[in-house]
Design a protein around this motif. Structure first.
Motif, PDB file in Angstrom:
ATOM      1  N   LYS A 109       0.882  -1.165   0.000  1.00  0.00           N
ATOM      2  CA  LYS A 109       0.000   0.000   0.000  1.00  0.00           C
ATOM      3  C   LYS A 109       0.915   1.209   0.000  1.00  0.00           C
ATOM      4  O   LYS A 109       1.758   1.351   0.865  1.00  0.00           O
ATOM      5  CB  LYS A 109      -0.861   0.004   1.255  1.00  0.00           C
ATOM      6  CG  LYS A 109      -1.745  -1.238   1.388  1.00  0.00           C
ATOM      7  CD  LYS A 109      -2.536  -1.163   2.682  1.00  0.00           C
ATOM      8  CE  LYS A 109      -3.581  -2.272   2.764  1.00  0.00           C
ATOM      9  NZ  LYS A 109      -2.973  -3.566   3.153  1.00  0.00           N
ATOM     10  N   GLN A 111       1.815   5.437  -0.351  1.00  0.00           N
ATOM     11  CA  GLN A 111       1.387   6.830  -0.275  1.00  0.00           C
ATOM     12  C   GLN A 111       2.366   7.628  -1.136  1.00  0.00           C
ATOM     13  O   GLN A 111       3.548   7.315  -1.182  1.00  0.00           O
ATOM     14  CB  GLN A 111       1.438   7.353   1.165  1.00  0.00           C
ATOM     15  CG  GLN A 111       0.501   6.631   2.129  1.00  0.00           C
ATOM     16  CD  GLN A 111       1.176   5.451   2.801  1.00  0.00           C
ATOM     17  OE1 GLN A 111       2.320   5.530   3.190  1.00  0.00           O
ATOM     18  NE2 GLN A 111       0.457   4.346   2.916  1.00  0.00           N
ATOM     19  N   GLU A 123       7.507   8.126  -3.174  1.00  0.00           N
ATOM     20  CA  GLU A 123       6.677   7.027  -2.705  1.00  0.00           C
ATOM     21  C   GLU A 123       7.077   6.635  -1.292  1.00  0.00           C
ATOM     22  O   GLU A 123       8.262   6.496  -1.007  1.00  0.00           O
ATOM     23  CB  GLU A 123       6.856   5.831  -3.652  1.00  0.00           C
ATOM     24  CG  GLU A 123       6.060   4.608  -3.217  1.00  0.00           C
ATOM     25  CD  GLU A 123       6.143   3.466  -4.226  1.00  0.00           C
ATOM     26  OE1 GLU A 123       6.681   3.677  -5.334  1.00  0.00           O
ATOM     27  OE2 GLU A 123       5.671   2.380  -3.881  1.00  0.00           O
ATOM     28  N   HIS A 125       5.799   4.071   2.227  1.00  0.00           N
ATOM     29  CA  HIS A 125       4.925   2.984   2.661  1.00  0.00           C
ATOM     30  C   HIS A 125       4.776   3.056   4.172  1.00  0.00           C
ATOM     31  O   HIS A 125       5.675   2.633   4.881  1.00  0.00           O
ATOM     32  CB  HIS A 125       5.507   1.621   2.272  1.00  0.00           C
ATOM     33  CG  HIS A 125       5.907   1.559   0.837  1.00  0.00           C
ATOM     34  ND1 HIS A 125       7.203   1.445   0.430  1.00  0.00           N
ATOM     35  CD2 HIS A 125       5.165   1.634  -0.291  1.00  0.00           C
ATOM     36  CE1 HIS A 125       7.252   1.445  -0.892  1.00  0.00           C
ATOM     37  NE2 HIS A 125       6.037   1.562  -1.349  1.00  0.00           N
ATOM     38  N   ILE A 129      -0.599   3.983   8.243  1.00  0.00           N
ATOM     39  CA  ILE A 129      -1.645   4.550   7.382  1.00  0.00           C
ATOM     40  C   ILE A 129      -2.451   3.431   6.732  1.00  0.00           C
ATOM     41  O   ILE A 129      -3.674   3.460   6.713  1.00  0.00           O
ATOM     42  CB  ILE A 129      -1.043   5.493   6.310  1.00  0.00           C
ATOM     43  CG1 ILE A 129      -0.453   6.744   6.983  1.00  0.00           C
ATOM     44  CG2 ILE A 129      -2.095   5.900   5.279  1.00  0.00           C
ATOM     45  CD1 ILE A 129       0.282   7.679   6.027  1.00  0.00           C
ATOM     46  N   MET A 149      -2.784   6.582  -1.474  1.00  0.00           N
ATOM     47  CA  MET A 149      -3.040   7.963  -1.075  1.00  0.00           C
ATOM     48  C   MET A 149      -2.117   8.901  -1.812  1.00  0.00           C
ATOM     49  O   MET A 149      -0.928   8.627  -1.933  1.00  0.00           O
ATOM     50  CB  MET A 149      -2.803   8.138   0.419  1.00  0.00           C
ATOM     51  CG  MET A 149      -3.944   7.625   1.261  1.00  0.00           C
ATOM     52  SD  MET A 149      -3.585   7.959   2.987  1.00  0.00           S
ATOM     53  CE  MET A 149      -4.011   9.675   3.076  1.00  0.00           C
ATOM     54  N   GLU A 150      -2.690   9.993  -2.300  1.00  0.00           N
ATOM     55  CA  GLU A 150      -1.895  10.990  -3.003  1.00  0.00           C
ATOM     56  C   GLU A 150      -1.967  12.284  -2.210  1.00  0.00           C
ATOM     57  O   GLU A 150      -3.043  12.844  -2.027  1.00  0.00           O
ATOM     58  CB  GLU A 150      -2.431  11.164  -4.426  1.00  0.00           C
ATOM     59  CG  GLU A 150      -2.343   9.847  -5.202  1.00  0.00           C
ATOM     60  CD  GLU A 150      -2.912   9.932  -6.604  1.00  0.00           C
ATOM     61  OE1 GLU A 150      -3.135  11.060  -7.094  1.00  0.00           O
ATOM     62  OE2 GLU A 150      -3.130   8.874  -7.201  1.00  0.00           O
ATOM     63  N   ILE A 151      -0.832  12.712  -1.707  1.00  0.00           N
ATOM     64  CA  ILE A 151      -0.779  13.888  -0.842  1.00  0.00           C
ATOM     65  C   ILE A 151      -0.032  14.984  -1.585  1.00  0.00           C
ATOM     66  O   ILE A 151       1.133  14.800  -1.976  1.00  0.00           O
ATOM     67  CB  ILE A 151      -0.066  13.540   0.481  1.00  0.00           C
ATOM     68  CG1 ILE A 151      -0.840  12.417   1.194  1.00  0.00           C
ATOM     69  CG2 ILE A 151       0.074  14.771   1.379  1.00  0.00           C
ATOM     70  CD1 ILE A 151       0.000  11.307   1.708  1.00  0.00           C
TER      71      ILE A 151
END
Ligand SMILES: [Zn+2]
Ligand SMILES: [Zn+2]
Length: 162
Positions: A109, A111, A123, A125, A129, A149-151
């Motif tokens: 997963k 982020q 990137e 991990h 989260i 998730m894209e921050i």
């Protein structure tokens, strides 16, 4: 730091070496899975890694054809699908663009910290989260399919400029 410094030869050299090792890793991974990293798929992966920001499918196609190729869009889309399926790249939904995965080979997963100034994507991990998303999804009875998730914000180099 000016934008010229960011493209210093040292940085390009590091990137070149990085791309080489990423491609080798991808070859190995595909071989282990009995999949074929054809020259075309390999070139698509290379183009994505060579660019410092995420690249859209059309940009990939343009770069391939700028080298004298005559690839049709579906050819490139299929190559991108292959790379996605094998976890060699990620799709950044907010930009409809692709980035190379720094840790391919294991499901994870991810982020993404996306810099709105220079467009770089980092990137990360975070297990915490990932678990928090799972927990709140379970409470909501929601089945997660894409736990990405894209921050957006500004990367260290860009906000250090001030
Ligand atoms: Zn990844
Ligand atoms: Zn930046």
């Amino acid at each position: 730091m000016t934008s010229k410094d960011k493209n210093s030869p040292g940085r390009d050299h590091d990137r070149g070496a990085r791309v080489e090792s990423v491609l080798e890793q991808a070859e190995t991974l595909c071989r282990e899975r009995g999949a074929r990293l054809t020259p075309l798929r390999r070139r698509v992966l290379e183009i994505i890694w060579e660019n410092h920001a995420p690249l859209g499918a059309y940009d990939v196609l343009q770069r391939m054809n700028a080298e004298g190729g005559r690839n049709a869009p579906p050819t490139v889309y299929r190559a991108l699908d292959f790379l996605l399926k094998h976890g060699l790249i990620h799709r950044i939904e907010s930009q409809k663009a692709f980035v190379g995965c720094a840790t391919p080979g294991n499901a994870h997963k991810a982020q993404f910290f996306i810099c709105r100034d220079c467009g770089t994507v980092a990137e990360t991990h975070s297990v915490e989260i990932g678990e928090a998303i799972e927990a709140s999804a379970t409470r909501a009875g929601f089945l997660v399919e894409t736990p990405v998730m894209e921050i957006s914000g500004r990367c260290k180099e860009c906000h250090d400029d001030e």
